[in-house]
Each structure stands twice: as structure tokens, then as C-alpha cells.
Design a protein around this motif. Structure first.
Motif, short mmCIF file in Angstrom:
data_model
loop_
_atom_site.label_atom_id
_atom_site.label_comp_id
_atom_site.label_asym_id
_atom_site.label_seq_id
_atom_site.Cartn_x
_atom_site.Cartn_y
_atom_site.Cartn_z
N GLY A 247 14.42 12.16 -16.24
CA GLY A 247 14.77 10.91 -15.79
C GLY A 247 14.98 9.94 -16.95
O GLY A 247 14.86 10.39 -18.13
N ALA A 248 15.73 9.07 -16.43
CA ALA A 248 16.02 7.81 -17.63
C ALA A 248 15.53 6.52 -17.31
O ALA A 248 15.36 5.66 -18.20
N ASP A 249 14.63 6.59 -16.38
CA ASP A 249 13.71 5.23 -16.24
C ASP A 249 12.74 5.23 -17.30
O ASP A 249 12.03 5.96 -17.72
N ASP A 250 12.72 3.94 -17.96
CA ASP A 250 11.66 3.58 -19.10
C ASP A 250 10.46 3.08 -18.58
O ASP A 250 10.02 2.22 -18.54
N VAL A 251 9.58 4.16 -18.28
CA VAL A 251 8.34 3.89 -17.68
C VAL A 251 7.06 4.37 -18.78
O VAL A 251 7.26 5.27 -19.53
N VAL A 252 6.37 3.37 -18.75
CA VAL A 252 5.26 3.34 -19.64
C VAL A 252 3.84 3.71 -18.78
O VAL A 252 3.69 3.18 -17.94
N TYR A 253 3.18 4.73 -19.44
CA TYR A 253 1.80 5.12 -18.95
C TYR A 253 0.82 4.53 -19.53
O TYR A 253 0.93 4.66 -20.63
N ARG A 254 -0.22 3.98 -19.00
CA ARG A 254 -1.32 3.49 -19.57
C ARG A 254 -2.47 3.39 -18.85
O ARG A 254 -2.54 3.49 -17.85
N ASP B 125 0.67 -1.27 -0.14
CA ASP B 125 -0.08 -0.07 0.07
C ASP B 125 0.70 1.24 -0.23
O ASP B 125 1.85 1.39 0.78
N LEU B 126 0.61 2.23 -0.81
CA LEU B 126 1.44 3.40 -1.10
C LEU B 126 0.41 4.46 -0.58
O LEU B 126 -0.61 4.58 -1.01
N ASP B 127 1.19 5.79 -0.14
CA ASP B 127 0.48 6.89 0.15
C ASP B 127 0.21 7.53 -1.23
O ASP B 127 0.97 7.85 -2.30
N PRO B 128 -1.15 7.86 -1.74
CA PRO B 128 -1.39 8.29 -3.07
C PRO B 128 -0.92 9.79 -3.33
O PRO B 128 -1.05 10.06 -4.35
N ASP B 129 -0.52 10.49 -2.26
CA ASP B 129 0.18 11.63 -2.49
C ASP B 129 1.50 12.02 -2.36
O ASP B 129 2.01 12.90 -2.19
N GLN B 130 2.25 10.57 -2.47
CA GLN B 130 3.46 10.58 -2.35
C GLN B 130 4.00 9.82 -3.76
O GLN B 130 3.10 9.09 -4.28
N ARG B 131 5.33 10.12 -4.15
CA ARG B 131 5.81 9.20 -5.35
C ARG B 131 5.63 7.95 -5.14
O ARG B 131 6.30 7.32 -4.23
N GLY B 132 5.28 7.30 -6.20
CA GLY B 132 5.43 5.92 -6.11
C GLY B 132 6.55 5.19 -6.31
O GLY B 132 7.66 5.85 -6.51
N VAL B 133 6.60 3.69 -6.30
CA VAL B 133 7.71 2.92 -6.64
C VAL B 133 8.14 2.88 -8.11
O VAL B 133 9.40 3.22 -8.44
N VAL B 134 7.12 2.98 -9.07
CA VAL B 134 7.15 3.18 -10.57
C VAL B 134 7.06 4.66 -10.90
O VAL B 134 6.10 5.04 -10.67
N SER B 135 7.93 5.54 -11.03
CA SER B 135 7.70 6.78 -11.41
C SER B 135 8.39 7.25 -12.63
O SER B 135 9.86 6.97 -13.01
N GLY B 136 7.77 8.19 -13.55
CA GLY B 136 8.60 8.66 -14.89
C GLY B 136 8.37 10.20 -14.84
O GLY B 136 8.46 10.85 -13.78
N VAL B 137 8.34 10.65 -16.08
CA VAL B 137 8.44 12.04 -16.32
C VAL B 137 7.18 12.53 -16.49
O VAL B 137 6.95 13.85 -16.69
N GLY B 138 6.07 12.08 -16.36
CA GLY B 138 4.57 12.30 -16.84
C GLY B 138 3.98 12.79 -15.66
O GLY B 138 4.28 12.94 -14.42
#
Lengths: 158, 212
Positions: B205-212, B36-49
Motif C-alpha cells: 500500500g501507499a498510505d502513510d499509516v503509523v502504528y502505535r 463502530d466498526l466490525d473488529p474482524d473487518q478491515r478498518g477505515v485506517v489501514s496499512g501494511v502491518g
């Protein structure tokens, strides 16, 4: 004639005031002075057991970490009512270091009994260029009932 | 001396190994459990969007700004507002369900307005029309709030755009995006804009994150 001369000198002195401003020197801070300053003795949040924590002054800025407190000074704190009678708090910070400082700030609003009138605002990032000022603004949702506010500041988090 | 066949030896060895390695495997499995993560904090998977933590922050900023606007929130008669995603255009490079933005904003604004604004639903008007028809046909009674000549007309509508500016360094794989969410309150009679709120996100960032 002498009176006119004195008048002219006085007027010249008044006009000369802006020229005496420190324009070409970067700001210097004495963080220790800010840390040692005493509370104004106004309203404050006090623990149920008063000695359990230092009081948190209201209508003021509260730094939440020492690292930031050693780098940034609060230059000014302003609060005013908007047209809808909500409260806008404005805080101006000065970065005393030679590096960019990023901080997060948020505001909380309380009624006359120090009961929160709403959730605290979200943390908002303020970026301070070296030796420069930066401004944080917070708006309340509550209107007439808002009597106190508190601005909390922390080192910016990702 | 007990003689065992090679197959039996392998089986015993396998069971032994499993007993020794059991806790380690279990521990590894636990690391893949959902958290469970705080919805108002940055998550484990994060990108530039636009991400989860931006939604609450953006809505909070917009709501406070709207509540300080006298033309909208200080009228003797509360204005009627349509707040849905039908006129929120996504022109950014990110795929996003626009409803998540308007739903968050409407929820927070309804909580803050406390009767100072009225919200008109056009998204579910078919349900309203269906019920009105049933009442007028006498299939159902008139309910407890009575009948009205027509459904509510709106004074304002939330409109806006999501735009972005992308850049990428192909040598390092680093990418940067400026996302701007610009919302406006449109006067539906006069055509003027009575409020504007802008929320900017600039991330690299350089992480390859896909938003869908």
C-alpha cells in the motif's frame, strides 16, 4: 505363446494409461453444467417457510455470488476425521478463467440436528492462478458431535 | 428607513449566514463522529502491518490447529500451558503490544478447550503468592477450594516470534511488508517443540499509516 502375448498386450495397455492423460491442454470448463446440476437430495438447510429460499445443501460447497460461480468450479470436496476426531474439510477449486481469481472460503460445522457446534471459521483467502487448481482447508473445533459441514465461498474482499 | 451601523450590519449578516450554513456545518461535524466498526473487518485506517482483523483470524486458525493436535488436546490428563507474551519476540519492523496477540489466542483457546487444557498464569503469580501467604499466616481462611502444597507447574509454554520483510519503491511511495507470526508450543521438561503454527500477512500500500 498366444496367451503370453495377450498378457503382454494387456499389461502394456495398463502401463499406457497414464500416457493417455491430457497433459498439454489447458483445462476447459462448462460452468452451465455445474449450475444446472441437481441437488443430491441429502441433508440441507431449509427455511422455516420452505419455499422462502432454495435449500442449502450440507456437506457441500455453497457459492455466495454469481460472479464467482461463473468463474470457478468445485473439483473435489473431501472430509475426514483428524487424530482428535475433529473434522477437516478440504475443497479443491479450479479457476476456469485466464485471469487470477481470489476467493474467500469458510466452513461451518453442525451436529446431527443441524445446530452449529461452534462459530464459523474466519474467511480464508485462496488464490487461484489462471486455469489452475487451489485448495481450501477448514478444521472444526468440535469432535464427535460434528455430523454436517458447509463450505461457503465468496469473491475475495479486501 | 432604519439606519444601522456597520458593526450591527455585520452581526445580522453573520447570524443569517450561520442560519443558512448551520445544517451544512452540522453535517460536516457528523462526518467526524466516531463510528463502530466490525473488529474482524478491515478498518477505515489501514496499512501494511498487523491489524485488528488479523488478530481474530490468526487466533482462530491457531486454535483449530492446536485442537487437532493429539499430543496437546487429547491427553487423559489435561496439559498445563503457560500462554502469555513473555517469550513472544517481536523482531518485526512494526511496533505492537504483544499481549493483544496472546490474550486473543488464550481467550479463544480457553473457550474451545473446555477442560482439555489447563492454563497457568505466571503473569499474575505475585497475586497468587500474596493470597497464599495470607492464608498460611491465618490472616484469611483457606477459601472454598482448600490449600495445595504448591502452585501449578506447567508442561508447555507458548513461545514464538513476529518477523517481517519490508520493501519500498521510493519513486511511487508504494511499500510492501511480509509479516510472519510463528508460534510454537515448547515442552518445558524435555525442551522439544510439539506444535508449530504460522500465520503470514503480505500487504502492499501507499498510505502513510503509523502504528502505535
Amino acid at each position: 505363446m498366444r496367451m503370453y502375448l495377450l498378457g503382454a498386450i494387456a499389461a502394456g495397455a495398463l502401463l499406457a494409461v497414464p500416457a493417455q492423460a491430457r497433459e498439454n491442454r489447458p483445462v476447459k470448463c462448462d460452468i452451465g453444467d455445474a449450475k444446472r446440476s441437481l441437488s443430491a437430495g441429502g441433508p440441507a438447510l431449509v427455511a422455516n417457510v420452505p419455499s422462502a429460499m432454495t435449500p442449502i445443501d450440507l456437506n457441500a460447497v455453497q457459492m455466495t455470488d454469481k460472479k464467482l460461480a461463473n468463474r470457478v468450479v468445485v473439483e473435489g470436496m473431501f472430509a475426514r476425521r483428524t487424530e482428535t476426531n475433529s473434522v477437516e474439510v478440504i475443497t479443491r477449486f479450479v479457476n476456469c478463467t485466464k485471469k487470477t481469481v481470489e476467493l474467500d472460503a469458510r466452513s461451518s460445522f453442525m451436529d446431527e440436528n443441524q445446530v452449529p457446534t461452534e462459530d464459523s471459521t474466519y474467511w480464508k483467502k485462496v488464490i487461484l492462478a489462471p486455469k489452475a487448481t487451489g485448495v481450501y482447508r477448514g478444521l472444526s473445533i468440535g469432535r464427535d458431535e460434528v455430523k454436517y459441514y458447509l463450505v461457503e465461498v465468496r469473491t475475495s474482499q479486501p | 428607513m432604519l439606519k444601522l451601523r456597520p458593526v450591527a450590519k455585520a452581526a445580522i449578516l453573520g447570524v443569517g449566514l450561520a442560519m443558512v450554513a448551520g445544517p451544512a456545518i452540522a453535517k460536516k461535524d457528523r462526518s467526524h463522529q466516531a463510528v463502530d466498526l466490525d473488529p474482524d473487518q478491515r478498518g477505515v485506517v489501514s496499512g501494511v502491518g498487523i491489524e485488528g482483523q488479523d488478530l481474530g483470524r490468526m487466533a482462530d486458525q491457531m486454535v483449530r490447529d492446536l485442537m487437532a493436535n493429539p499430543e496437546i488436546s487429547n491427553r487423559a490428563t489435561p496439559p498445563r500451558i503457560i500462554l502469555d507474551s513473555s517469550d513472544l519476540r517481536n523482531q518485526s519492523s512494526q511496533r505492537i503490544d504483544k499481549d493483544i496477540i496472546t490474550d486473543e489466542l488464550r481467550g479463544k483457546l480457553m473457550g474451545a478447550a473446555r477442560g482439555k487444557m489447563r492454563f497457568v498464569s505466571r503473569e499474575f503469580i505475585a497475586a497468587v503468592e500474596q493470597e497464599r501467604a495470607l492464608k498460611r499466616d491465618g490472616v484469611v481462611d483457606s477459601g472454598t477450594t482448600g490449600l495445595t502444597r504448591a502452585t501449578a507447574g506447567a508442561d508447555y509454554k507458548l513461545v514464538g516470534k513476529i518477523t517481517s520483510l519490508d520493501s519500498r519503491n521510493n519513486d511511487t511511495g508504494m511499500q510492501e511488508r511480509l509479516t510472519v507470526i510463528s508460534l510454537e508450543m515448547l515442552d518445558l521438561e524435555y525442551g522439544t517443540l510439539v506444535w508449530n503454527g504460522t500465520y503470514k500477512i503480505r500487504r502492499a500500500g501507499a498510505d502513510d499509516v503509523v502504528y502505535r
